[in-house]
Design a protein around this motif. Structure first.
Motif, PDB file in Angstrom:
ATOM      1  N   ASP A 214      -7.096   1.276   1.524  1.00 55.39           N
ATOM      2  CA  ASP A 214      -7.382  -0.019   2.149  1.00 55.39           C
ATOM      3  C   ASP A 214      -6.285  -0.359   3.162  1.00 55.39           C
ATOM      4  O   ASP A 214      -5.184  -0.739   2.794  1.00 55.39           O
ATOM      5  CB  ASP A 214      -7.465  -1.100   1.060  1.00 55.39           C
TER       6      ASP A 214
ATOM      7  N   THR B 104      -4.112   3.217  -2.590  1.00 54.61           N
ATOM      8  CA  THR B 104      -5.376   2.752  -2.006  1.00 54.61           C
ATOM      9  C   THR B 104      -5.469   3.241  -0.566  1.00 54.61           C
ATOM     10  O   THR B 104      -4.444   3.484   0.075  1.00 54.61           O
ATOM     11  CB  THR B 104      -5.484   1.211  -2.058  1.00 54.61           C
TER      12      THR B 104
ATOM     13  N   ASN C   6      -8.385  -5.898   1.067  1.00 56.37           N
ATOM     14  CA  ASN C   6      -9.671  -5.774   0.370  1.00 56.37           C
ATOM     15  C   ASN C   6      -9.502  -5.190  -1.029  1.00 56.37           C
ATOM     16  O   ASN C   6     -10.475  -4.774  -1.653  1.00 56.37           O
ATOM     17  CB  ASN C   6     -10.626  -4.890   1.179  1.00 56.37           C
ATOM     18  N   THR C   7      -8.261  -5.122  -1.515  1.00 61.00           N
ATOM     19  CA  THR C   7      -7.968  -4.535  -2.820  1.00 61.00           C
ATOM     20  C   THR C   7      -7.871  -5.629  -3.876  1.00 61.00           C
ATOM     21  O   THR C   7      -7.049  -6.536  -3.761  1.00 61.00           O
ATOM     22  CB  THR C   7      -6.656  -3.728  -2.759  1.00 61.00           C
TER      23      THR C   7
ATOM     24  N   ARG D 207       0.849  -1.185   0.000  1.00 61.55           N
ATOM     25  CA  ARG D 207       0.000   0.000   0.000  1.00 61.55           C
ATOM     26  C   ARG D 207       0.888   1.239   0.000  1.00 61.55           C
ATOM     27  O   ARG D 207       1.907   1.287   0.688  1.00 61.55           O
ATOM     28  CB  ARG D 207      -0.905  -0.008   1.243  1.00 61.55           C
TER      29      ARG D 207
ATOM     30  N   LYS E 121      -6.249  -2.823   5.094  1.00 61.81           N
ATOM     31  CA  LYS E 121      -6.057  -4.278   5.172  1.00 61.81           C
ATOM     32  C   LYS E 121      -4.951  -4.720   4.222  1.00 61.81           C
ATOM     33  O   LYS E 121      -4.470  -5.832   4.287  1.00 61.81           O
ATOM     34  CB  LYS E 121      -7.353  -5.030   4.845  1.00 61.81           C
TER      35      LYS E 121
END
Length: 179
Positions: free
Chosen positions: A110, A108, A168-169, A95, A112
């Motif tokens: 996200d 992102t 979750n990406t 990320r 997670k």
């Protein structure tokens, strides 16, 4: 029953293989690199050597574009309309963050998806075979390949169109021919 210890010619992992019945040869899958290995048992000798795997275009684990092995293919991760190009060799995926040192940082929100989430290795062999492998990168957040969770220490081979999920990406692995 005969048991032999072999070394995978692809990744060097040590394997223990047992004969099944009177079969002179078995095919096993390396748990580390997923290469298919043929093991011949010599009934007169305790140590058997693995027969090198026969690879044909389109065999599992090989990236094939069109009718060739696509030695000049370019590889991408496609995420929400963005394309991230993979380099030959090791690519670290994570990320996007100021504290991330991943070579490919996915934009992102996200959380997670870890800042150091997965490793993707692009290997080009002199024979023209191209193999792209993914593994989790020492994090607690899951990585999924085509709906199957990638366990720690496990490496899977990617094929054109493989669906990936990091946290979750969602993303897609894409191979494009440069010919």
């Amino acid at each position: 029953m005969q048991e032999v210890k072999i070394k995978c010619p692809t990744c060097g992992a040590l394997l223990s293989v047992k004969s099944v019945g009177d079969e002179p040869e078995v095919t096993v899958t390396c748990p580390k690199c997923k290469a298919a290995l043929r093991v011949k048992f010599n009934r007169q000798q305790q140590d058997a050597a693995p027969a090198p795997p026969r690879r044909q275009p389109g065999d599992e684990g090989e990236t094939v574009i069109g009718n060739s092995m696509a030695p000049k293919a370019t590889f991408f991760l496609k995420v929400a309309g963005q394309s991230y190009q993979l380099s030959d060799g090791l690519n670290t995926i994570g990320r996007q963050a100021s504290s991330s040192d991943a070579t490919i940082q996915i934009a992102t929100v996200d959380h997670k998806m870890s800042r150091h989430h997965a490793k993707i290795e692009v290997l080009r062999y002199p024979t023209g075979i191209v193999r792209v492998k993914i593994s989790n990168w020492q994090n607690r957040n899951p990585t999924w390949v085509n709906g199957v969770e990638l366990r720690n220490e496990e490496t899977l081979v990617l094929n054109n169109g493989s669906r990936l999920k990091m946290g979750n990406t969602n993303m897609t692995f894409v191979a494009e021919s440069n010919t």
